[in-house]
Enzyme design. Structure first.
Site, PDB file in Angstrom:
ATOM      1  N   GLU A 129      71.298  59.988  47.810  1.00 38.19           N
ATOM      2  CA  GLU A 129      71.977  59.064  49.222  1.00 38.19           C
ATOM      3  C   GLU A 129      71.438  57.973  49.765  1.00 38.19           C
ATOM      4  O   GLU A 129      70.407  58.111  50.194  1.00 38.19           O
ATOM      5  CB  GLU A 129      72.979  60.501  50.312  1.00 38.19           C
ATOM      6  CG  GLU A 129      73.294  59.202  51.016  1.00 38.19           C
ATOM      7  CD  GLU A 129      74.365  60.802  52.174  1.00 38.19           C
ATOM      8  OE1 GLU A 129      75.041  60.481  52.774  1.00 38.19           O
ATOM      9  OE2 GLU A 129      73.036  61.534  52.466  1.00 38.19           O
ATOM     10  N   LYS A 185      82.782  59.802  49.940  1.00 34.93           N
ATOM     11  CA  LYS A 185      83.164  61.397  50.661  1.00 34.93           C
ATOM     12  C   LYS A 185      83.639  61.345  51.257  1.00 34.93           C
ATOM     13  O   LYS A 185      84.486  60.556  52.166  1.00 34.93           O
ATOM     14  CB  LYS A 185      81.581  60.929  51.940  1.00 34.93           C
ATOM     15  CG  LYS A 185      80.525  61.688  52.580  1.00 34.93           C
ATOM     16  CD  LYS A 185      79.795  61.609  52.626  1.00 34.93           C
ATOM     17  CE  LYS A 185      78.571  62.869  53.798  1.00 34.93           C
ATOM     18  NZ  LYS A 185      77.555  62.307  54.305  1.00 34.93           N
ATOM     19  N   CYS A 208      76.311  64.804  50.313  1.00 33.21           N
ATOM     20  CA  CYS A 208      75.641  65.820  51.483  1.00 33.21           C
ATOM     21  C   CYS A 208      76.721  66.585  52.002  1.00 33.21           C
ATOM     22  O   CYS A 208      76.558  67.385  50.977  1.00 33.21           O
ATOM     23  CB  CYS A 208      74.893  64.472  52.389  1.00 33.21           C
ATOM     24  SG  CYS A 208      73.836  65.011  53.179  1.00 33.21           S
TER      25      CYS A 208
END
Length: 291
Positions: A52, A130, A172
């Site tokens: 990321e 995301k 993440c």
């Protein structure tokens, strides 16, 4: 130093990852990533994964820095065009985890945090935006972030075919939501990609057990490329990029503050073996769970 593990070498599927310390200097970040990709190519890696914020990480100047440095995916001369060229020139697939993507005509001037898969022809074959945004305030740990201030969450689950197997995409903070990975496994994912920039305080406590849990629960490989070290005076990342097998064994754990690559040779038959030995997905009572 380059780290390599070999597993069931009869059917080579080579996956690599890079661990870097990104800053707000895009050219320096690109140079570092390019060097890692070239190392991966020298070692015959089929799919190479970057973490990321591989292209840019805020310099701590102001909260809208990431938004102001975002780009469109098809921006002429933009950073993604350069990575597409790298993939094609080097005949390698790339996982670019966590790119700040501009949204055309968004009324609130929001951006996406986007995970891209680029094939060896330099074509974007999958895009994941995301889903779970990092909005937390933990005063005792010195952790405060409000990702949704500038980032718009995505809604779509993505599993992508590749030469190394079916890839389940995430980024993440998604790691904390097992339902996402259960859904990816039900979509036939064999390898879960978790590019990240975990903070040190939360990483020390949760990073490894969460990654192992996702691998064990879903009987998949987990490839977690991570940011590491000090990005600026107010932000540091935990590092410890990991490659974990479907049994939960950690095959690689790159030390903190080390900018390096690691890779493994995997055999997808090992996934089948783990699933046959403990057939948890045959035993699940999905109709009984209220989730």
């Amino acid at each position: 130093m380059i780290r390599n593990s070999k597993i069931l070498m009869n059917k080579l599927k080579r996956i690599g990852l890079g661990q870097i310390t990104s800053t707000n200097n895009k050219e320096d970040n690109f140079r570092k990533c390019k060097e890692m990709i070239e190392k991966a190519v020298e070692n015959k890696v089929n799919l190479f994964c970057l973490p990321e914020c591989f292209a840019f990480i805020s310099g701590g100047i102001h909260q809208f820095e990431s938004r102001d440095n975002a780009e469109y995916l098809d921006q002429k001369g933009g950073i993604i065009e350069r990575y597409k060229d790298l993939a094609k020139q080097n005949n390698i697939w790339l996982s670019l985890g966590g790119f700040h993507e501009k949204i055309l005509d968004d009324p609130n001037d929001m951006i996406y945090n986007t995970h891209l898969i680029i094939d060896s022809n330099g074509v974007i074959v999958c895009e994941y935006r995301k889903m779970h945004l990092f909005d937390v305030d933990i005063p005792s740990k010195g952790v405060k972030m409000n990702e949704s201030k500038v980032v718009k969450g995505g809604n779509d689950l993505v599993v992508c075919d590749s030469p190394v197997g079916k890839l389940g995409l995430s980024i993440c903070y998604d790691l904390r939501f097992p339902e996402l990975y259960l859904s990816l496994r039900r979509m036939d994912a064999q390898i879960l990609l978790v590019p990240s920039a975990f903070m040190k305080s939360t990483g020390e406590a949760h990073w490894k057990p969460l990654l192992q849990a996702r691998a064990i629960e879903n009987q998949t490989y987990v490839i977690a490329a991570a940011q590491t070290g000090d990005h600026h005076s107010k932000r540091s990342s935990y590092g410890h990029s990991m490659i974990i097998d479907p049994w939960g064994k950690v095959l690689h754990d790159l030390p903190d503050n080390l900018n390096d690559i690691a890779f493994v040779d995997i055999d997808l038959d090992y996934i089948s073996t783990c699933r046959e030995n403990i057939p948890v997905f045959n035993h699940k009572k999905l109709n009984n769970y209220k989730i």
